[in-house]
Design a protein around this motif. Structure first.
Motif, short mmCIF file in Angstrom:
data_model
loop_
_atom_site.label_atom_id
_atom_site.label_comp_id
_atom_site.label_asym_id
_atom_site.label_seq_id
_atom_site.Cartn_x
_atom_site.Cartn_y
_atom_site.Cartn_z
N LEU A 142 0.71 1.45 5.60
CA LEU A 142 0.72 1.22 4.16
C LEU A 142 0.81 2.54 3.40
O LEU A 142 0.06 3.48 3.67
CB LEU A 142 -0.55 0.47 3.75
N THR A 143 1.74 2.60 2.45
CA THR A 143 1.89 3.77 1.59
C THR A 143 1.57 3.39 0.15
O THR A 143 2.06 2.37 -0.34
CB THR A 143 3.32 4.33 1.66
N VAL A 144 0.74 4.19 -0.49
CA VAL A 144 0.40 3.96 -1.90
C VAL A 144 1.05 5.07 -2.72
O VAL A 144 0.81 6.25 -2.48
CB VAL A 144 -1.13 3.96 -2.11
N SER A 145 1.88 4.67 -3.65
CA SER A 145 2.62 5.65 -4.45
C SER A 145 3.04 5.01 -5.77
O SER A 145 3.43 3.84 -5.80
CB SER A 145 3.87 6.13 -3.70
N ASP A 146 2.97 5.78 -6.85
CA ASP A 146 3.44 5.29 -8.13
C ASP A 146 4.96 5.23 -8.13
O ASP A 146 5.64 6.15 -7.65
CB ASP A 146 2.99 6.21 -9.27
N ALA A 147 5.51 4.15 -8.66
CA ALA A 147 6.95 4.04 -8.82
C ALA A 147 7.41 5.04 -9.88
O ALA A 147 6.61 5.53 -10.69
CB ALA A 147 7.33 2.63 -9.24
N PRO A 148 8.70 5.39 -9.90
CA PRO A 148 9.19 6.30 -10.94
C PRO A 148 8.86 5.76 -12.33
O PRO A 148 8.91 4.56 -12.57
CB PRO A 148 10.70 6.32 -10.70
N ALA A 149 8.52 6.67 -13.24
CA ALA A 149 8.23 6.29 -14.62
C ALA A 149 9.19 7.05 -15.54
O ALA A 149 9.21 8.28 -15.54
CB ALA A 149 6.78 6.62 -14.97
N GLU A 221 9.62 7.05 -1.63
CA GLU A 221 9.22 5.87 -0.87
C GLU A 221 10.15 4.69 -1.07
O GLU A 221 9.91 3.61 -0.54
CB GLU A 221 7.79 5.45 -1.27
N GLY A 222 11.22 4.89 -1.85
CA GLY A 222 12.17 3.81 -2.07
C GLY A 222 11.83 2.91 -3.24
O GLY A 222 12.52 1.91 -3.48
N GLN A 223 10.78 3.24 -3.99
CA GLN A 223 10.45 2.45 -5.17
C GLN A 223 11.44 2.79 -6.29
O GLN A 223 11.90 3.93 -6.39
CB GLN A 223 9.02 2.74 -5.63
#
Length: 244
Positions: A142-149, A221-223
């Motif tokens: 599991l990876t936790v990362s903010d999506a681009p803003a 992360e591909g988000q």
């Protein structure tokens, strides 16, 4: 948990028949002693050895999604031997353990855990059944990362005269690449997929035209995050520049 007992503690002598013997509350049937060994359900066990009874550990084969943001998110865990309702934890690279906010039992091969993980990073997943049998994923699933803003406001980037130089830049935090997702840029103008720069010398417009397009920002992360923009190309009467 593993249940075992040294058979020598409750078996003495040889050639003595045993009908049914209970080991730690687990029934062992059709046991017979012969030549210092007994047969339990068709398997020979030497006296002085041990018997393992009733151990069924869960397994984890995959999770979905594999990348989530810091807000509470449901993660489906696929595997085997899940028992209602297990405890599910996320274990960070520093060893920090965060228990799932909520766990829903779907079946012995699928459970859903709701996680709120405030710290970005990668996490192992651990599942423990209520009988104490547990498993931790062999890798950080599991990876936790903010999506681009997006930091560039949606809408018009500006107006340019036909045949003039165009130069704009769109930006989004955490973005590592940009792409035109839909629509089109003015003729002669292109998007730098690494920097978000929109540059070129306009060509092809014969009347005032507004070009609308959507740019997608993607992180490591591909988000993704999409935003709609537009550029207007104006044309003078003699088609040589801005008409005032």
């Amino acid at each position: 948990m593993t249940k075992a007992r040294d058979l020598a503690n409750f078996v003495s002598g040889t050639n003595s028949a045993i009908g049914t013997t209970q080991i730690d509350d687990d029934a062992v049937t059709n046991a017979k002693i012969a030549n210092e060994s007994i047969t339990i359900n068709g398997s020979a066990v030497n006296l002085g050895g041990s018997v393992t009874v009733g151990e069924t550990k869960p397994t984890i084969s995959s999770i979905s999604p594999t990348v989530i943001e810091n807000t509470q998110t449901s993660v489906t865990i696929a595997g085997t031997n899940f028992v209602s309702v297990p405890t599910v934890e996320a274990i960070g690279s520093t060893g920090a353990i965060v228990r799932a906010d909520e766990v829903s039992f779907t079946s012995s091969t699928s459970i859903v855990a709701k996680f709120t993980l405030p710290i970005d990073g990668t996490y192992f997943v651990r599942v423990e059944n209520n009988d104490g049998n547990a498993v931790r994923s062999s890798s950080a699933l599991l990876t936790v990362s903010d999506a681009p803003a997006w930091t560039t406001s949606a809408g018009s980037l500006g107006s340019n005269a036909a045949g003039s130089s165009v130069s704009y830049t769109v930006a989004a935090t955490n973005a590592t690449s940009f792409a035109v997702q839909s629509g089109s840029l003015p003729g002669g103008v292109s998007l730098n997929t690494s920097t978000g720069a929109i540059t070129g010398t306009e060509s092809g417009a014969t009347s005032e035209t507004t070009y609308s397009f959507t740019i997608r920002a993607t992180d490591a992360e591909g988000q993704t995050a999409d935003r709609a923009f537009s550029i207007t190309i104006t044309v003078s009467i003699n088609n040589s520049g801005q008409f005032n």
